[in-house]
Design a protein around this motif. Structure first.
Motif, PDB file in Angstrom:
ATOM      1  N   LEU A 266       0.841  -1.201   0.000  1.00 34.10           N
ATOM      2  CA  LEU A 266       0.000   0.000   0.000  1.00 34.10           C
ATOM      3  C   LEU A 266       0.877   1.253   0.000  1.00 34.10           C
ATOM      4  O   LEU A 266       0.580   2.219  -0.701  1.00 34.10           O
ATOM      5  CB  LEU A 266      -0.938  -0.013   1.209  1.00 34.10           C
ATOM      6  N   ALA A 267       1.964   1.225   0.761  1.00 37.03           N
ATOM      7  CA  ALA A 267       2.867   2.376   0.811  1.00 37.03           C
ATOM      8  C   ALA A 267       3.483   2.611  -0.565  1.00 37.03           C
ATOM      9  O   ALA A 267       3.594   3.749  -1.030  1.00 37.03           O
ATOM     10  CB  ALA A 267       3.956   2.131   1.853  1.00 37.03           C
ATOM     11  N   ARG A 268       3.848   1.513  -1.219  1.00 33.62           N
ATOM     12  CA  ARG A 268       4.455   1.635  -2.553  1.00 33.62           C
ATOM     13  C   ARG A 268       3.454   2.210  -3.559  1.00 33.62           C
ATOM     14  O   ARG A 268       3.792   3.068  -4.366  1.00 33.62           O
ATOM     15  CB  ARG A 268       4.949   0.257  -3.016  1.00 33.62           C
ATOM     16  N   ARG A 269       2.199   1.731  -3.481  1.00 34.60           N
ATOM     17  CA  ARG A 269       1.173   2.260  -4.387  1.00 34.60           C
ATOM     18  C   ARG A 269       0.992   3.758  -4.170  1.00 34.60           C
ATOM     19  O   ARG A 269       0.854   4.528  -5.105  1.00 34.60           O
ATOM     20  CB  ARG A 269      -0.182   1.586  -4.118  1.00 34.60           C
ATOM     21  N   ARG A 270       0.993   4.145  -2.905  1.00 35.76           N
ATOM     22  CA  ARG A 270       0.771   5.543  -2.556  1.00 35.76           C
ATOM     23  C   ARG A 270       1.896   6.409  -3.128  1.00 35.76           C
ATOM     24  O   ARG A 270       1.674   7.478  -3.670  1.00 35.76           O
ATOM     25  CB  ARG A 270       0.724   5.676  -1.028  1.00 35.76           C
ATOM     26  N   GLU A 271       3.114   5.918  -2.975  1.00 36.07           N
ATOM     27  CA  GLU A 271       4.279   6.640  -3.510  1.00 36.07           C
ATOM     28  C   GLU A 271       4.189   6.761  -5.023  1.00 36.07           C
ATOM     29  O   GLU A 271       4.462   7.803  -5.601  1.00 36.07           O
ATOM     30  CB  GLU A 271       5.541   5.834  -3.216  1.00 36.07           C
ATOM     31  N   ASP A 273       1.529   6.476  -7.201  1.00 34.86           N
ATOM     32  CA  ASP A 273       0.520   7.281  -7.919  1.00 34.86           C
ATOM     33  C   ASP A 273      -0.233   8.241  -7.011  1.00 34.86           C
ATOM     34  O   ASP A 273      -1.230   8.819  -7.430  1.00 34.86           O
ATOM     35  CB  ASP A 273      -0.439   6.375  -8.678  1.00 34.86           C
ATOM     36  N   GLY A 274       0.229   8.389  -5.789  1.00 34.32           N
ATOM     37  CA  GLY A 274      -0.394   9.385  -4.920  1.00 34.32           C
ATOM     38  C   GLY A 274      -1.829   9.090  -4.543  1.00 34.32           C
ATOM     39  O   GLY A 274      -2.511   9.949  -4.013  1.00 34.32           O
ATOM     40  N   THR A 275      -2.315   7.881  -4.820  1.00 36.12           N
ATOM     41  CA  THR A 275      -3.699   7.569  -4.449  1.00 36.12           C
ATOM     42  C   THR A 275      -3.742   7.102  -3.002  1.00 36.12           C
ATOM     43  O   THR A 275      -2.748   6.608  -2.479  1.00 36.12           O
ATOM     44  CB  THR A 275      -4.279   6.442  -5.331  1.00 36.12           C
ATOM     45  N   PRO A 276      -4.860   7.262  -2.359  1.00 39.59           N
ATOM     46  CA  PRO A 276      -4.980   6.827  -0.969  1.00 39.59           C
ATOM     47  C   PRO A 276      -5.115   5.316  -0.898  1.00 39.59           C
ATOM     48  O   PRO A 276      -6.185   4.798  -0.716  1.00 39.59           O
ATOM     49  CB  PRO A 276      -6.254   7.533  -0.487  1.00 39.59           C
ATOM     50  N   GLY A 277      -4.099   4.609  -1.046  1.00 40.89           N
ATOM     51  CA  GLY A 277      -4.141   3.140  -0.990  1.00 40.89           C
ATOM     52  C   GLY A 277      -3.679   2.638  -2.304  1.00 40.89           C
ATOM     53  O   GLY A 277      -3.726   1.532  -2.652  1.00 40.89           O
TER      54      GLY A 277
END
Ligand SMILES: [Zn+2]
Length: 277
Positions: A266-271, A273-277
């Motif tokens: 989840l942290a990687r996804r956030r980094e 594309d900046g999406t919440p999750g």
């Protein structure tokens, strides 16, 4: 061994991950949901049904993960269903020559040889607007959502007060999010819990794909527990969840790893594309 959990609803337990196969008695035979895992367990179930004089007249897989897609010849050749999205995912994942070998590699080595893959995932997708499983028995409502896997469905057997939750609402496993196929896995999971909450009033018995059968008091408790876990995951907090901590009764050696991996991804996804999750 079959165990009755409500009128006309029986469970066949598997040793693998506390799995539950669900049998619903209809007029001319039974609906079988997520049949089980090893060949000998499924053969045992087929045998129990034969002794009861109950042929399998329909099958259903709650979602496209291997342990919910198995089947064994002694169960017969009834139609087997899943949601359209579940069936499309299965088709996709089984489409190439190496697919079965890839799936075999996902199965824990100690049971891999005992799991029959010949009839894995031979299911028909029910059109997206299908509200009920087409069969001659108590109405089984399909509650599709995007949470643990694409096209995941819980089933509500309203006349019997039973919710078959698939891989949601387990008392032994934390919510495992679908981090591959959805744009917002956290919000999707929370939406799925709200959907289940919407039918909770009609539920006396909750049957998770893995874990113990819960009574009416467990339905809201498990929804709340799963929601608290997903919130903790979203906020990158340490969850105060008995299923992850040292008090866990199951999977002590690997559930914490699943939790850590979900946090990381989840942290990687956030980094990314900046999406919440
Ligand atoms: Zn699953």
């Amino acid at each position: 061994m079959l165990r009755q959990v409500a009128e006309g609803v029986l469970i066949h337990a598997s040793e693998f991950m506390h799995s539950n196969a669900v049998v619903v008695q209809g007029r001319a035979g039974v609906l079988l949901i997520d049949p089980g895992v090893t060949g000998s367990e499924i053969a045992c179930l087929a045998n129990d049904l034969r002794e009861l004089g109950q042929p399998v007249v329909a099958g259903f897989s709650t979602h496209p993960h291997w342990d919910h897609l198995l089947w064994h010849a002694p169960l017969g050749a009834s139609p087997r269903y899943g949601t359209a999205r579940c069936a499309a995912t299965v088709r996709d994942r089984l489409s190439d020559a190496g697919a079965k070998a890839r799936i075999a590699a996902l199965i824990p080595p100690d049971i891999a040889e005992q799991v029959p893959l010949d009839l894995l995932g031979v299911i028909s997708g029910l059109p997206a607007e299908t509200a009920q499983i087409p069969w001659d028995g108590p109405q089984v409502r399909i509650i599709e959502h995007q949470a643990h896997a694409p096209g995941h469905a819980a089933l509500l057997i309203e006349e019997r007060g039973v919710l078959v939750a698939g891989d949601m609402l387990s008392d032994v496993l934390i919510p495992m999010l679908d981090l591959n196929d959805t744009a917002d896995p956290i919000e999707d999971y929370l939406a799925a819990l709200r959907l289940l909450e919407g039918v909770a009033g009609a539920v006396d018995v909750v049957v998770p794909g893995h874990g113990s059968i819960g009574g009416a008091d467990q339905v809201h408790a498990r929804i709340d527990q799963d929601r608290a876990y997903v919130h903790a995951l979203r906020d990158a907090q340490v969850p105060s969840d008995p299923r992850v901590g040292p008090s866990a009764t199951y999977g002590k050696d690997w559930v914490p790893g699943v939790h850590a991996r979900q946090l990381q991804r989840l942290a990687r996804r956030r980094e990314r594309d900046g999406t919440p999750g």
